[in-house]
Design a protein around this motif. Structure first.
Motif, PDB file in Angstrom:
ATOM      1  N   ILE A 128       0.847  -1.205   0.000  1.00  0.00           N
ATOM      2  CA  ILE A 128       0.000   0.000   0.000  1.00  0.00           C
ATOM      3  C   ILE A 128       0.881   1.253   0.000  1.00  0.00           C
ATOM      4  CG2 ILE A 128      -1.697   1.323   1.337  1.00  0.00           C
ATOM      5  CD1 ILE A 128      -2.905  -1.200   0.128  1.00  0.00           C
ATOM      6  N   ASP A 129       1.847   1.269   0.901  1.00  0.00           N
ATOM      7  CA  ASP A 129       2.726   2.436   1.004  1.00  0.00           C
ATOM      8  C   ASP A 129       3.560   2.627  -0.262  1.00  0.00           C
ATOM      9  OD1 ASP A 129       1.655   2.927   3.424  1.00  0.00           O
ATOM     10  OD2 ASP A 129       3.416   2.395   4.615  1.00  0.00           O
ATOM     11  N   ALA A 130       4.038   1.496  -0.832  1.00  0.00           N
ATOM     12  CA  ALA A 130       4.843   1.598  -2.059  1.00  0.00           C
ATOM     13  C   ALA A 130       4.019   2.187  -3.190  1.00  0.00           C
ATOM     14  CB  ALA A 130       5.368   0.214  -2.454  1.00  0.00           C
ATOM     15  N   TYR A 131       2.776   1.752  -3.301  1.00  0.00           N
ATOM     16  CA  TYR A 131       1.898   2.257  -4.362  1.00  0.00           C
ATOM     17  C   TYR A 131       1.667   3.760  -4.223  1.00  0.00           C
ATOM     18  CZ  TYR A 131      -2.288   3.327  -7.015  1.00  0.00           C
ATOM     19  OH  TYR A 131      -3.175   3.926  -7.862  1.00  0.00           O
ATOM     20  N   PHE A 132       1.318   4.191  -3.018  1.00  0.00           N
ATOM     21  CA  PHE A 132       1.008   5.621  -2.864  1.00  0.00           C
ATOM     22  C   PHE A 132       2.270   6.480  -2.887  1.00  0.00           C
ATOM     23  CE2 PHE A 132      -3.133   3.969  -1.414  1.00  0.00           C
ATOM     24  CZ  PHE A 132      -3.929   4.721  -2.257  1.00  0.00           C
TER      25      PHE A 132
END
Lengths: 308, 287
Positions: A128-132
Motif C-alpha cells: 500500500i505504502d509503495a503504491y502511494f
C-alpha cells in the motif's frame, strides 16, 4: 463502547401481542421500538450454516477463505463457515496495515483459537505504502487509501482461495444498503452468509454463536485510519439506521410514512439518499445492450446451474 | 377402499440436471416401495429444479417424451407423481405435475397461478394452465395444486366440490421471514393453509415441499399430511431431506364428512350464480 450506545434488540423484547402483530404483518413503525428487528437466532444460524455448506458444494469448491479483521461481522462469518464446513476447511486471513490496532490482532487470534480455524497474518503495509509513494503520495487522501486497502485485502483472499476455496463475504445488510463499503473490495465475495442481517441482527446472532463479549462490545470500525468508528463517520448510529432501513426496505414504508410515524426527517432523507446513490455497487456492471442476447439482460441462467 | 400409505419425497433436485434427477427419483421410489407406499409424491419441478430462468426451455419435454419413460416404468407397482417442464403441442412451456400409474401417465396438472412478484418470476418463463381437474389416485379421487395454486382459496374448494378426497400440493417454497418466534413466516402460513383446507373441506392435504438451495434461496421442507379432521398425520423436519410416510384412510374421510357435512351442504349453485352475475356470464340450468 458500552451497551447504552449499542443496544441489543433483545433488551426490547416486545410483548406477545406485539409479536403476533409483527408476525402477521401489522407493524407499527416507531423510532423508540427496535423490536421489529428481532430475529430467531437459532433458525438464522441453521439456515446460514446450510446455505454455506450447500452453496460451496454447488460451486464445486471445498474450502472457505475469510478475511478476519477482529470485528464482529467477519467474526460471525468465519464462525459460521467453520461450523458449516469444519474448521479444517476454513482459512482466516488477518491482513493488518500499519495503522491497524494490536487489539484487532488479539481478537482475530482469539477467534481462531475459539473456533479452531487456521489464521494467517499477511501484512499489507509494504504494498500500500509503495503504491502511494509512487502515485500521488499524501494528496491521495484517506478515502483512496482505505479503498486501496480493502481491494488489496480482497485480492489476497482471492489469491489464497485458489484452487478449491470460496471467498466468504462479510458485508452486513446495513453496509450493503447504505453502500458503506468498497466496491470490489470488502463488498466482493463468492458468497455472503450475513448480507441479509442488519448490523444489530449480526450482533444478536454473534452473541448466540458465542463470539466473545470484547468483540461484541467494541465500536464498529473499518480501521481505515486511526481512531475511525463507523458511527462517527456515518453521523448516525447503526441502531437508528437499521430501524429506518427495516421499515423502508423490509416493510416497504415510504419516507413520508416514516416521518409521519415520528422518525427524524433529515435522517430518513439522508439514509434514503445513501441507498439510492449506492445502488450501482449492489448490481453487476452495466453491459451495453447490442446483440440479440446479452449477458445480464436476456441471457438469464441461474448461477447454481448444475450438470448431469 | 382401504387405507393406503402415501410417501412424500422431501428431496433436493439438482438445478437443470435432469438425468441426475431421474436417477434420484428412481432411488426415492425404491425407498417408498420398501416402506410399503402405494403412492410417492415429489415436489414441484422435481425433475428439473425450480429457479430455472432461461434453462426452462432447455429442460422442457413433451408428455410423451422418452425421457419420462423411467417414471412410467417405475409406476407399475406404485403410483408416482413428479414435476417437470412440459412443452405443449403448441410449444408453450408449463410447470407441470404428472401422475403415473400402472405404467402410464394418467394425469397432468399445469400450474395455473404463476407468481411473478417478490422472489418469484414464474410468469416470465411459463404459461399458465387453464383447468382444475380431479382424477382417480391410489388413495381416491384427487386434485393437484402446485405451490401457488394452493394459496388461492378457490383451488382446493373446486377440487373438494368436484369430489376430491385428496389435494396433492407439490411445492418449491422458499423459506423467508426469520422474525422472532421460532419459525419461518412461510412455514406458519403453509401450516395454516394445510390445516384449514383439510379440516374445512374435509379432505386429505398432502403438502410436499423440497429442501436445498438455489442461488442463495433455501427451500424449507416441512412436508406434511393433514387429515380431514385437522390432525397432522405426519410431518417432515425442516431443511433436511426426508422420506415421509403417512396414511390416507378413506373411512376417515367418510366419518368426518358424516360428522361435519360442510361439503354436502355447500351451495355451489349460489357461488356460481354470484360469480356469473358479477362477470355478466349467462347461466343456463341443466336438467
Amino acid at each position: 463502547m458500552c451497551f447504552a450506545v449499542w443496544p441489543l434488540a433483545s433488551a426490547f423484547r416486545s410483548s406477545a401481542v406485539t409479536n403476533t402483530l409483527a408476525r402477521t404483518g401489522v407493524i407499527r413503525p416507531d423510532p423508540k421500538d427496535p423490536s421489529p428487528l428481532r430475529i430467531d437466532e437459532v433458525l438464522v444460524r441453521k439456515m446460514v450454516v446450510l446455505f454455506i455448506r450447500d452453496e460451496v458444494a454447488k460451486a464445486g469448491l471445498k474450502r472457505a477463505v475469510v478475511g478476519v479483521s477482529g470485528g464482529i461481522d467477519s467474526a460471525l462469518a468465519v464462525a459460521l463457515a467453520a461450523e458449516a464446513l469444519g474448521p479444517e476447511r476454513v482459512l482466516g486471513l488477518f491482513t493488518p496495515y500499519r495503522t491497524s490496532s494490536e487489539e484487532s490482532r488479539r481478537h482475530a487470534r482469539e477467534l481462531a483459537k475459539m473456533f479452531r480455524f487456521r489464521l494467517e497474518e499477511v501484512p499489507i503495509t509494504k504494498q500500500i505504502d509503495a503504491y502511494f509513494a509512487d502515485n500521488d503520495g499524501d494528496v491521495a487522501g484517506r478515502i483512496r487509501v482505505g479503498n486501496k486497502m480493502a481491494r488489496e485485502r480482497k485480492s489476497i483472499e482471492y489469491d489464497r482461495s485458489w484452487p478449491d476455496g470460496i471467498v466468504i463475504g462479510t458485508s452486513n445488510k446495513t453496509e450493503l444498503l447504505l453502500g458503506y463499503g468498497t466496491q470490489f473490495g470488502d463488498m466482493a465475495a463468492g458468497i455472503n452468509p450475513i448480507g441479509d442481517l442488519y448490523k444489530t441482527q449480526v450482533r444478536e446472532v454473534a452473541l448466540h454463536v458465542g463470539i466473545p463479549p470484547q468483540i461484541l462490545r467494541k465500536p464498529p470500525t473499518a480501521e481505515l485510519w486511526e481512531g475511525q468508528t463507523d458511527e462517527d463517520e456515518l453521523g448516525f448510529t447503526y441502531a437508528e439506521a437499521d430501524l429506518i432501513l427495516y421499515h423502508m426496505v423490509d416493510r416497504r414504508l415510504s419516507p413520508r410514512e416514516l416521518i409521519a410515524s415520528g422518525f427524524d426527517e433529515k435522517l430518513v432523507g439522508k439514509i434514503r439518499e445513501m441507498v439510492r446513490r449506492s445502488h450501482y455497487k449492489r448490481v453487476m456492471p452495466l453491459i451495453a445492450k447490442l446483440s440479440l442476447r446479452t449477458v445480464g439482460h436476456d441471457f438469464l441462467y441461474p448461477r447454481d446451474w448444475e450438470s448431469d | 377402499m382401504s387405507a393406503i400409505r402415501v410417501a412424500i419425497a422431501q428431496c433436493s433436485p439438482a438445478l437443470g440436471a435432469v438425468k441426475r434427477n431421474l436417477e434420484m427419483h428412481r432411488q426415492w421410489i425404491a425407498r417408498a416401495r420398501d416402506a410399503g407406499a402405494r403412492l410417492i409424491v415429489f415436489p414441484e419441478l422435481s425433475l428439473t429444479g425450480y429457479y430455472l430462468k432461461d434453462l426452462a426451455a432447455d429442460v422442457a419435454c413433451a408428455v410423451d417424451d422418452p425421457l419420462l419413460a423411467p417414471l412410467a416404468e417405475a409406476s407399475r407397482d406404485l403410483d408416482v407423481s413428479a414435476g417437470f417442464v412440459e412443452r405443449s403441442r403448441d410449444a408453450k412451456l408449463h410447470i407441470a405435475q404428472g401422475y403415473w400409474s400402472k405404467g402410464k401417465l394418467v394425469h397432468v396438472h399445469r400450474k395455473v397461478y404463476l407468481p411473478t412478484y417478490g422472489i418469484f418470476d414464474d410468469g416470465r418463463y411459463f404459461g399458465p394452465g387453464d383447468r382444475f381437474e380431479t382424477f382417480p389416485s391410489a388413495g381416491g379421487s384427487a386434485g393437484i395444486a402446485i405451490c401457488e395454486d394452493l394459496w388461492h382459496v378457490s383451488v382446493p374448494y373446486l377440487y373438494a366440490s368436484a369430489g376430491a378426497a385428496i389435494v396433492l400440493c407439490p411445492s418449491a417454497s422458499p423459506g423467508r421471514g426469520v422474525a422472532e418466534g421460532g419459525d419461518l413466516g412461510t412455514a406458519e402460513s403453509c401450516r395454516l393453509m394445510d390445516r384449514f383446507y383439510a379440516q374445512y373441506l374435509t379432505v386429505y392435504l398432502v403438502y410436499v415441499n423440497r429442501v436445498g438451495h438455489e442461488d442463495g434461496i433455501a427451500f424449507w421442507g416441512g412436508s406434511e399430511v393433514v387429515a380431514p379432521d385437522g390432525t397432522v398425520v405426519a410431518r417432515a423436519p425442516e431443511f433436511d431431506e426426508h422420506l415421509l410416510v403417512g396414511e390416507i384412510d378413506p373411512d376417515l374421510v367418510a366419518r368426518e364428512r358424516a360428522r361435519n357435512p360442510l361439503l354436502r351442504d355447500e351451495r355451489d349453485d349460489l357461488v356460481l350464480r354470484g360469480l356469473a352475475a358479477r362477470l355478466g356470464l349467462p347461466l343456463e340450468r341443466r336438467d
